[in-house]
Design an enzyme around this catalytic site. Structure first.
Site, PDB file in Angstrom:
ATOM      1  N   GLY A  93      -4.530  -5.511   7.030  1.00 24.59           N
ATOM      2  CA  GLY A  93      -5.601  -4.556   7.288  1.00 24.59           C
ATOM      3  C   GLY A  93      -6.578  -5.009   8.340  1.00 24.59           C
ATOM      4  O   GLY A  93      -7.100  -4.195   9.119  1.00 24.59           O
ATOM      5  N   GLY A 136     -10.108  -3.629   2.898  1.00 22.42           N
ATOM      6  CA  GLY A 136      -9.173  -3.649   4.028  1.00 22.42           C
ATOM      7  C   GLY A 136      -9.283  -2.380   4.852  1.00 22.42           C
ATOM      8  O   GLY A 136     -10.315  -1.699   4.876  1.00 22.42           O
ATOM      9  N   ASP A 137      -8.191  -2.055   5.512  1.00 26.90           N
ATOM     10  CA  ASP A 137      -8.184  -0.873   6.367  1.00 26.90           C
ATOM     11  C   ASP A 137      -7.977   0.421   5.580  1.00 26.90           C
ATOM     12  O   ASP A 137      -8.367   1.496   6.030  1.00 26.90           O
ATOM     13  CB  ASP A 137      -7.071  -0.994   7.424  1.00 26.90           C
ATOM     14  CG  ASP A 137      -5.684  -1.201   6.799  1.00 26.90           C
ATOM     15  OD1 ASP A 137      -5.606  -1.760   5.689  1.00 26.90           O
ATOM     16  OD2 ASP A 137      -4.683  -0.789   7.425  1.00 26.90           O
ATOM     17  N   THR A 163       0.246   0.378   6.689  1.00 29.86           N
ATOM     18  CA  THR A 163       0.320  -0.674   5.675  1.00 29.86           C
ATOM     19  C   THR A 163       0.459  -1.997   6.425  1.00 29.86           C
ATOM     20  O   THR A 163       0.875  -2.021   7.575  1.00 29.86           O
ATOM     21  CB  THR A 163       1.533  -0.498   4.736  1.00 29.86           C
ATOM     22  OG1 THR A 163       2.726  -0.554   5.504  1.00 29.86           O
ATOM     23  CG2 THR A 163       1.494   0.820   3.983  1.00 29.86           C
ATOM     24  N   GLY A 164       0.139  -3.078   5.737  1.00 37.48           N
ATOM     25  CA  GLY A 164       0.230  -4.390   6.369  1.00 37.48           C
ATOM     26  C   GLY A 164      -1.148  -4.998   6.547  1.00 37.48           C
ATOM     27  O   GLY A 164      -2.105  -4.549   5.909  1.00 37.48           O
ATOM     28  N   THR A 200       0.895  -1.154   0.000  1.00 33.15           N
ATOM     29  CA  THR A 200       0.000   0.000   0.000  1.00 33.15           C
ATOM     30  C   THR A 200       0.921   1.188   0.000  1.00 33.15           C
ATOM     31  O   THR A 200       2.103   1.044   0.289  1.00 33.15           O
ATOM     32  CB  THR A 200      -0.803   0.009   1.334  1.00 33.15           C
ATOM     33  OG1 THR A 200      -1.697  -1.087   1.352  1.00 33.15           O
ATOM     34  CG2 THR A 200      -1.590   1.285   1.565  1.00 33.15           C
ATOM     35  N   ARG A 235     -13.784  -7.701  -0.798  1.00 30.52           N
ATOM     36  CA  ARG A 235     -13.068  -7.507   0.480  1.00 30.52           C
ATOM     37  C   ARG A 235     -12.493  -6.087   0.525  1.00 30.52           C
ATOM     38  O   ARG A 235     -11.854  -5.636  -0.410  1.00 30.52           O
ATOM     39  CB  ARG A 235     -11.942  -8.526   0.611  1.00 30.52           C
ATOM     40  CG  ARG A 235     -11.086  -8.381   1.900  1.00 30.52           C
ATOM     41  CD  ARG A 235      -9.839  -7.568   1.661  1.00 30.52           C
ATOM     42  NE  ARG A 235      -8.941  -7.545   2.825  1.00 30.52           N
ATOM     43  CZ  ARG A 235      -7.868  -6.774   2.921  1.00 30.52           C
ATOM     44  NH1 ARG A 235      -7.549  -5.965   1.931  1.00 30.52           N
ATOM     45  NH2 ARG A 235      -7.113  -6.787   3.981  1.00 30.52           N
TER      46      ARG A 235
END
Ligand code: ASP
Length: 376
Positions: free
Chosen positions: A275, A251-252, A272-273, A221, A249
């Site tokens: 989510g 994510g965050d 990042t990572g 991201t 889906r």
């Protein structure tokens, strides 16, 4: 590896910014008038891909954003101009055009942005067909009464705003990698919730191990946050999300408080990572609240990482040491330009983040909460 860039033209721009500090500047956006504040160290911070020079160009995301801030441009416009470089880069398979697609082979993008001084925000989720989702997120902020548009509605909104809609944002490489993944996946994995995770995630992680994709691209991201000479804070996050995700889906990244949170008086944080680990605790919001209580960006970020660790108890998410088997990073700045990049883990020098100040651009190692790596 040369982890520092300091170009003469960049320094000149910064000097011009010093002039701007004594000369009134006109911002493009309708930002409330702000005075130059003393003691502020302007900075742009981003994930590692904010440092890479793209497409034969000669300037990275963080430098672009910093230079534009130095010229007196609106901070959010500056940050978005920076992340646009990464979104358009076909070789960055974690963001925008050429981002790794979902399980159906369709590239679905998420983004959000927040403008501290204007106290406004916008986001898009599961957006298809537009290379620069961050610009659509900004259009949601500028032209609607809403904060988040998703899927078809987001695309229709973008079309009505004049964005070009493309049939497919795959590049040859992202499609090839998707086919590779598809061939590995148990065809029944959508039917069995346990197997779905194991087969889908394992196939993706095997591809990372085999060197077909970088770990940073399987996840990946860009979050980019900045504060200018006047203490104006903004942030933007943009991503193609988790590779091979279930269609739909989210994510965050596009969720205010998770993938990004900005309070114009306090600070900004983005992520990042994994989510899901962030969504569970709305951790960018938590970090900004920690800074509001007086904590330094690093301590605020560490508190968020402790929450991730404490909230991760499902056996499928734990490694042999009983610790999370995934990584997550936060990029944090406060209203005077103190900053930190923190990560659950920071294995070797692959875990770095980008920073640009008046002294130039630089890659910095994350401050980790835990030793070792997610797979130990
Ligand atoms: N946080 C993003 C998501 O969960 C992906 C990433 O940054 O790795 O969609």
């Amino acid at each position: 590896m040369n982890n520092k860039i300091s170009r003469r033209d960049f320094v000149i721009s910064s000097a011009a910014a010093g002039l701007a500090a004594t000369t009134p500047v006109t911002s493009k956006a309708q930002t409330p008038a702000a005075k130059i504040k003393s003691g502020i160290k302007p900075v742009v911070i981003a994930s590692r891909n904010g440092f890479t020079i793209k497409n034969g160009g000669d300037i990275s995301c963080v430098e672009t954003a910093f230079e534009r801030m130095a010229r007196g441009d609106d901070v959010l416009d500056s940050l978005i101009a920076g992340v646009n470089i990464v979104e358009l880069d076909p070789e960055d398979t974690s963001v925008g055009y050429g981002g790794l697609p979902n399980a159906d082979g369709v590239v679905q993008l998420d983004s959000c942005c927040m403008h501290g001084p204007r106290k406004q925000a916008g986001g898009v989720a599961a957006l298809e067909g537009i290379r620069n989702p961050s610009l659509v997120a900004k259009a949601v902020m500028d032209h609607t009464d809403h904060h988040l548009l998703a899927g078809r509605g987001a695309q229709e909104f973008a079309r009505s705003m004049g964005f070009k809609i493309e049939d497919d944002l795959n590049t040859e490489r992202s499609r090839e990698l998707w086919l590779n993944w598809k061939r590995r996946v148990d065809p029944r994995h959508y039917l069995d919730p346990e197997k779905r995770f194991e087969a889908g995630a394992q196939a993706g992680l095997d591809m990372v191990k085999e060197g077909l994709i970088e770990e940073n691209d399987y996840y990946g991201t860009i979050n980019c946050n900045g504060v200018n000479w006047k203490g104006e804070l903004c942030g933007v996050t943009t991503t193609s999300g988790l590779a091979w995700k279930i269609p739909g889906r989210v994510g965050d990244s596009p969720i205010l408080g998770a993938g990004l949170y900005v309070d114009g008086e306090v600070g900004a944080a983005g992520s990042t990572g994994r989510g899901e680990a962030n969504l569970y605790g709305l951790l960018s919001y938590l970090i900004v609240e920690e800074m509001r209580s007086g904590n330094h960006p690093k301590d605020a970020g560490m508190e968020a990482l402790r929450r991730v660790k404490d909230n991760t108890i499902e056996p499928r998410l734990l490694n042999n040491r009983g610790l999370p088997n995934f990584n997550i990073n936060f990029y944090v700045i406060n209203n005077v330009g103190d900053y930190a990049g923190v990560g659950l883990y920071s294995p070797e020098n692959r875990s770095q983040y980008s920073v640009c100040t008046e002294n130039g651009a630089e890659l910095m190692p994350f401050e980790p909460l835990l030793d070792g790596s997610p797979s130990d």
